[in-house]
Design a protein around this motif. Structure first.
Motif, PDB file in Angstrom:
ATOM      1  N   ALA A  91       0.819  -1.205   0.000  1.00  0.00           N
ATOM      2  CA  ALA A  91       0.000   0.000   0.000  1.00  0.00           C
ATOM      3  C   ALA A  91       0.856   1.260   0.000  1.00  0.00           C
ATOM      4  O   ALA A  91       0.489   2.265  -0.592  1.00  0.00           O
ATOM      5  CB  ALA A  91      -0.938  -0.008   1.214  1.00  0.00           C
ATOM      6  N   THR A  92       1.968   1.237   0.691  1.00  0.00           N
ATOM      7  CA  THR A  92       2.816   2.420   0.805  1.00  0.00           C
ATOM      8  C   THR A  92       4.238   2.070   0.399  1.00  0.00           C
ATOM      9  O   THR A  92       5.189   2.273   1.154  1.00  0.00           O
ATOM     10  CB  THR A  92       2.804   2.963   2.245  1.00  0.00           C
ATOM     11  N   ALA A  93       4.397   1.549  -0.800  1.00  0.00           N
ATOM     12  CA  ALA A  93       5.730   1.114  -1.212  1.00  0.00           C
ATOM     13  C   ALA A  93       5.929   1.325  -2.699  1.00  0.00           C
ATOM     14  O   ALA A  93       4.980   1.370  -3.470  1.00  0.00           O
ATOM     15  CB  ALA A  93       5.956  -0.349  -0.864  1.00  0.00           C
ATOM     16  N   ARG A  94       7.181   1.476  -3.064  1.00  0.00           N
ATOM     17  CA  ARG A  94       7.600   1.467  -4.453  1.00  0.00           C
ATOM     18  C   ARG A  94       8.630   0.359  -4.608  1.00  0.00           C
ATOM     19  O   ARG A  94       9.526   0.209  -3.768  1.00  0.00           O
ATOM     20  CB  ARG A  94       8.213   2.811  -4.848  1.00  0.00           C
ATOM     21  N   LEU A  95       8.480  -0.426  -5.677  1.00  0.00           N
ATOM     22  CA  LEU A  95       9.373  -1.560  -5.889  1.00  0.00           C
ATOM     23  C   LEU A  95      10.411  -1.217  -6.939  1.00  0.00           C
ATOM     24  O   LEU A  95      10.104  -0.648  -7.982  1.00  0.00           O
ATOM     25  CB  LEU A  95       8.584  -2.787  -6.326  1.00  0.00           C
ATOM     26  N   TYR A 113      12.953  -7.814  -6.485  1.00  0.00           N
ATOM     27  CA  TYR A 113      12.545  -6.434  -6.261  1.00  0.00           C
ATOM     28  C   TYR A 113      12.744  -6.062  -4.797  1.00  0.00           C
ATOM     29  O   TYR A 113      12.572  -6.884  -3.898  1.00  0.00           O
ATOM     30  CB  TYR A 113      11.069  -6.217  -6.646  1.00  0.00           C
ATOM     31  N   TYR A 114      13.089  -4.793  -4.586  1.00  0.00           N
ATOM     32  CA  TYR A 114      13.243  -4.276  -3.230  1.00  0.00           C
ATOM     33  C   TYR A 114      12.143  -3.258  -2.988  1.00  0.00           C
ATOM     34  O   TYR A 114      11.870  -2.385  -3.827  1.00  0.00           O
ATOM     35  CB  TYR A 114      14.613  -3.617  -3.057  1.00  0.00           C
ATOM     36  N   SER A 115      11.500  -3.362  -1.839  1.00  0.00           N
ATOM     37  CA  SER A 115      10.391  -2.482  -1.503  1.00  0.00           C
ATOM     38  C   SER A 115      10.901  -1.257  -0.736  1.00  0.00           C
ATOM     39  O   SER A 115      11.523  -1.382   0.318  1.00  0.00           O
ATOM     40  CB  SER A 115       9.359  -3.247  -0.663  1.00  0.00           C
ATOM     41  N   ILE A 116      10.626  -0.076  -1.272  1.00  0.00           N
ATOM     42  CA  ILE A 116      10.981   1.183  -0.615  1.00  0.00           C
ATOM     43  C   ILE A 116       9.721   1.737   0.029  1.00  0.00           C
ATOM     44  O   ILE A 116       8.746   2.064  -0.657  1.00  0.00           O
ATOM     45  CB  ILE A 116      11.568   2.192  -1.604  1.00  0.00           C
ATOM     46  N   ASP A 117       9.728   1.835   1.318  1.00  0.00           N
ATOM     47  CA  ASP A 117       8.558   2.303   2.065  1.00  0.00           C
ATOM     48  C   ASP A 117       8.443   3.818   1.920  1.00  0.00           C
ATOM     49  O   ASP A 117       9.212   4.581   2.503  1.00  0.00           O
ATOM     50  CB  ASP A 117       8.701   1.910   3.534  1.00  0.00           C
ATOM     51  N   THR A 118       7.476   4.277   1.130  1.00  0.00           N
ATOM     52  CA  THR A 118       7.331   5.711   0.886  1.00  0.00           C
ATOM     53  C   THR A 118       6.687   6.455   2.044  1.00  0.00           C
ATOM     54  O   THR A 118       6.701   7.677   2.068  1.00  0.00           O
ATOM     55  CB  THR A 118       6.492   5.945  -0.383  1.00  0.00           C
TER      56      THR A 118
END
Length: 218
Positions: A91-95, A113-118
C-alpha cells in the motif's frame, strides 16, 4: 653582251648568344635538398596532428557511450518506481528491481525487487545502492545481455566506496516526499534523485558521476 646578274643574296642567319641545349631523353628537373627537407617537415607536422586526434576521438566516443548508458539506466529506474502494477504489491511502497530476472511475479521468492517504504520519506529520504553488470536474465535461457542489477544494499556498502569487482555501473537512488497530500505515504509525490557512477569497479574518487532527477506521482 648579256649583263651579269649577281646571285640572290641569302639572308643572314641570326644566332642567339645563349642557344638552348637539348634536354637529354628520360630526364626531368628534380627537387633541391632544401625543398625536400621543407616538404618532409610539413608532412611530419600534419601527420603528428592527425595522429593526435585519434585518442581524443576515442575518449569522446567513450564518454558519449557512458552518458547514454547512464541516462538509459536512470530512465529504467524511474520507470520501475512509476510502475503501479508492481508498486501496488504494498500500500505504501515502491518496488525497484535489484535482481537479474525479467519476470516481476517472482520478486518475493528471488529477491528480484526491493520495496521502498514511501511512508518513511515524509521525514527522511530513503536511499538504495545498486550495482549493475552486463548479464543475461536468470529466468530466460536465451535472454538478451544487458545491464542488470546483481547486488544492492539499503545502507552505504563498502563496495560502493571501494568499487565492486565486476560492476560496470553503480547507482545511488534516493526517494523523498516533495510535499504532503495526505498522511499516507503512497499519496505523496516522490522526488527521485539518481546518481549513476562508472566504472563501477573503481573507488569513489576515480569514478565519473552522472546525476539525474525525476518524480513519481501518487
Amino acid at each position: 653582251s648579256v649583263p651579269h646578274t649577281p646571285p640572290l643574296a641569302r639572308p643572314a642567319q641570326k644566332f642567339s648568344p645563349h642557344p638552348r641545349r637539348p634536354i637529354p631523353p628520360f630526364s626531368s628537373p628534380g627537387f633541391s635538398l632544401t625543398e625536400v627537407v621543407i616538404a618532409l617537415g610539413v608532412a611530419a607536422v600534419a601527420f603528428t596532428s592527425i595522429i593526435g586526434l585519434f585518442p581524443l576521438g576515442l575518449n569522446m566516443s567513450k564518454e558519449s557511450y557512458e552518458e547514454s548508458q547512464a541516462a538509459l539506466l536512470a530512465q529504467t529506474i524511474v520507470s520501475d518506481l512509476r510502475d503501479q502494477l508492481t508498486g501496488n504489491n504494498y500500500a505504501t511502497a515502491r518496488l525497484l528491481q535489484v535482481g537479474s530476472p525479467n519476470s516481476p511475479y517472482n520478486w518475493d521468492t528471488d529477491n528480484n525487487y526491493y520495496s521502498i517504504d514511501t511512508s518513511l520519506t515524509r521525514d527522511n529520504p530513503q536511499t538504495l545502492y545498486v550495482a549493475y553488470q552486463q548479464m543475461a536474465p536468470s529466468d530466460l535461457s536465451n535472454g538478451q545481455i544487458s545491464l542488470r542489477p546483481f547486488a544492492y544494499s539499503p545502507t552505504k556498502p563498502d563496495w560502493y566506496l571501494t568499487g565492486n569487482p565486476g560492476a560496470i555501473a553503480l547507482a545511488k537512488i534516493s526517494l523523498f516526499a516533495t510535499f504532503r497530500l495526505s498522511t499516507t505515504g503512497n499519496s505523496n509525490p516522490q522526488r527521485v534523485d539518481i546518481s549513476i557512477e562508472t566504472p563501477g569497479d573503481l573507488s569513489a574518487d576515480k569514478r565519473k558521476q552522472f546525476v539525474f532527477a525525476g518524480a513519481v506521482a501518487p
